[in-house]
Write an enzyme that holds these catalytic residues in place. Structure first.
Site, PDB file in Angstrom:
ATOM      1  N   SER A 146     -37.229  63.658 -29.241  1.00 41.88           N
ATOM      2  CA  SER A 146     -36.952  62.635 -30.205  1.00 41.88           C
ATOM      3  C   SER A 146     -35.892  62.708 -30.964  1.00 41.88           C
ATOM      4  CB  SER A 146     -38.331  62.701 -30.993  1.00 41.88           C
ATOM      5  OG  SER A 146     -38.471  61.594 -31.801  1.00 41.88           O
ATOM      6  N   ASP A 307     -35.192  58.624 -27.910  1.00 39.46           N
ATOM      7  CA  ASP A 307     -35.939  58.559 -26.803  1.00 39.46           C
ATOM      8  C   ASP A 307     -36.598  57.044 -27.050  1.00 39.46           C
ATOM      9  OD1 ASP A 307     -37.681  59.597 -28.840  1.00 39.46           O
ATOM     10  OD2 ASP A 307     -39.309  59.883 -27.401  1.00 39.46           O
ATOM     11  N   ASP A 309     -38.414  55.812 -29.275  1.00 41.36           N
ATOM     12  CA  ASP A 309     -40.036  55.197 -29.567  1.00 41.36           C
ATOM     13  C   ASP A 309     -39.889  55.105 -31.211  1.00 41.36           C
ATOM     14  OD1 ASP A 309     -39.475  57.922 -30.633  1.00 41.36           O
ATOM     15  OD2 ASP A 309     -41.577  58.777 -29.950  1.00 41.36           O
TER      16      ASP A 309
END
Length: 574
Positions: A146, A307, A309
């Site tokens: 992340s 990533d 998100d």
């Protein structure tokens, strides 16, 4: 086995990966570094397994990834019907070793005769969640750390619903992982054998196109997009991660045409060389986007983590300067927009937020007669609620979010999705622009309607074994807290999620909390204020969240500062 014995096992292993052998030799005279690398095993937290790259059982490397994959494979064989044929979907981001770790996972799965589907190139986390559902696989794994620093990588596990594994399922997987006796001797099949046996399929653009088709369904007001397509000025930075093409494809698909890219941050880069941290929660990550925004006189700046998100947004304030919205503010704005533009809100409509997400979201949901559900921190719990809606046939998902820049609008993904969020944020900006308002003005409209909710977060990074022990001491101190006040506020209730008990201070009565166990403690204070402490499940951090509400912005700022100062001082003195 103590850490010295574990180190010796690795050091004496003849077939150790040459790169890891070289790294192990470099730290062989540093006992503290060796102890940290071998004293424990990487474990699953709120986001799966995550750690620093390097040799050792407490590091991310091909052997610890194989061990995690072996545990997942055994879990699938024992608990998921027809898992071998359904297979596992795999994706990876722009970090060091990400493609290699995805392939290592496939090699372990292949030894169990479990098919794998791997994206040909790097993809965002939400694409992995979507691929699990679209391909009907038994599970998925995303190789990512992340927004962590460059030296990290991770292994996030997804179940057949496309959501991160909730505690009960994660515990089963962990039990299988812990049962692997020797991570250095796990059976694997090599890539050519996987391909020749039909156990490895490379995913192309078909899944991307299927995702983009679903993305069109989250649009609430296409007329506004058409009206503002050329006028709304958007600046986008993927912060060297996976979102460059998905975001541009999505914006084009929806009809936005005036998009400028921060070119220095467009290419994937595992060093994230132009930022101190590739985290849109941290304002420094927006520096270059703000510079380009000023040149272009942009209406909205959007940035995604590696990533993709998490989404961060910056907009102009009353003085024309760009400010980065908090995750609470952006989520509440999007929630209000989605609900205000939904013509027929179902009677069983549900908004889901975490226990450390702003209470302003509940106020907005109440305004539109939408029920609010709360979960523990971690989007896997939101995904778990969505699965329950499907299985029970009750509950219509409208929106989900958490304070750490994670949002979900459409239920075709079961994890936070920065691509979806970027589309909705830009559509929302177009809507308010068409009504002659900026997003900041829209936020103040919500403050005036619902109250001036302000939130804060303080994190302490405490690395290594000593840091872990210090975090435990902090949590014990607050569990044993016997004062009646916190900052300027009187304590009304204390919620200990480890024991699942809510205690009412006025009469010392208690009741059960209907959420899973977690190492979290929350103080609910007078005047709709609160404080919550939680060790991170994926980083060597303890996080302390704060929330206040008053009838003015200035008063809320003052009370928030007092509360934070008191609690942080106590934490530092432990």
């Amino acid at each position: 086995m103590n850490w010295q014995d574990t180190y010796q096992k690795w050091d004496q292993y003849q077939n150790l990966d040459p790169d890891l052998r070289e790294q192990l030799t470099k730290i062989s005279s540093d006992e503290k570094e060796l102890e940290d690398a071998f004293y424990t095993n990487l474990t699953f937290g709120t986001g799966g397994m995550r750690g620093v790259l390097g040799p050792g059982t407490n590091r991310m490397n091909r052997y610890t990834v194989r061990k995690a994959a072996e545990g997942l494979a055994q879990h699938l064989e024992e608990n998921v019907e027809n898992a071998q044929q359904k297979g596992v979907a795999l994706a990876y981001d722009s970090r060091y070793m990400s493609p290699q770790f995805a392939l290592e996972t496939a090699k372990v799965m292949g030894a169990h005769n479990i098919r794998t589907y791997i994206f040909e190139t790097l993809r965002p986390t939400p694409y992995l969640s979507f691929a699990v559902r679209h391909l009907g696989t038994a599970a998925g794994a995303m190789i990512t750390a992340s927004h962590n620093p460059p030296e990290y990588n991770g292994f996030k596990v997804y179940n057949e619903d496309g959501g991160q594994t909730p505690p009960e399922e994660a515990d089963r997987i962990i039990s299988y992982v812990n049962g692997v006796e020797n991570e250095l001797e796990i059976n694997v099949l090599e890539q050519d054998e996987l391909e020749s046996k039909g156990l490895l399929t490379w995913i192309g653009h078909d899944v991307d196109q299927a995702y983009l088709e679903q993305l069109k369904g989250i649009v609430k007001n296409q007329e506004v997009i058409h009206e503002q397509a050329d006028q709304l000025k958007i600046v986008f930075t993927p912060l060297h991660g996976t979102a460059y093409k998905p975001i541009l494809d999505g914006l084009e698909k929806l009809g936005f045409r005036n998009v400028s890219i921060v070119e220095e941050q467009a290419e994937p880069d595992p060093e994230f060389s132009t930022v101190e941290s590739p985290n849109p929660e941290e304002h420094q990550a927006f520096q270059k986007a703000i510079e380009l925004g000023k040149e272009e006189d942009a209406d909205i700046l959007i940035g995604t983590d590696p990533d993709a998100d998490r989404l961060g947004v910056a907009v102009k304030d009353e003085q024309g300067e760009y400010v980065v919205l908090s995750g609470n503010q952006l989520g509440t704005l999007m929630l209000d927009y989605v609900l205000s533009q939904t013509k027929d809100i179902p009677k069983d409509a549900q908004m889901i937020k975490t226990i450390v997400t702003t209470e302003m979201g509940r106020a907005v949901a109440d305004y539109y007669n939408v029920n609010t559900l709360e979960t523990l921190t971690g989007f896997k719990f939101i995904g778990e609620k969505m699965r329950q809606f499907d299985e029970q046939g009750e509950g219509s998902f409208m929106f989900g979010y958490e304070e750490s820049y994670g949002y979900l609008i459409g239920d075709f993904v079961r994890d936070k999705d920065a691509v979806q969020a970027a589309m909705t944020a830009c559509e929302m900006a177009a809507y308010w622009k068409s009504n002659g308002k900026t997003i900041i003005e829209a936020l103040h409209t919500l403050f005036e309607r619902h109250g001036y909710y302000l939130e804060g977060l303080e994190s302490m990074t405490l690395k290594g074994k000593d840091g872990s022990e210090k975090i435990q001491k902090m949590m014990k101190y607050f569990r044993d807290y016997d004062e009646t006040k916190m900052g300027p506020f009187t304590i009304e209730t204390i919620e200990d999620y480890d024991t699942s008990v809510r205690t009412f201070i006025t009469d010392n009565s208690s009741e059960k909390i209907a959420l899973p166990h977690a190492n979290v403690i929350k103080f609910n204070l007078e005047q709709d204020s609160w404080c919550c402490l939680r060790p991170s499940g994926t980083e060597p951090k303890i996080k302390c969240y704060f929330g206040v509400k008053t009838d003015s912005y200035e008063k809320s700022q003052d009370r928030l500062a007092q509360l934070k100062e008191d609690v942080v001082t106590k934490m530092k003195n432990i």
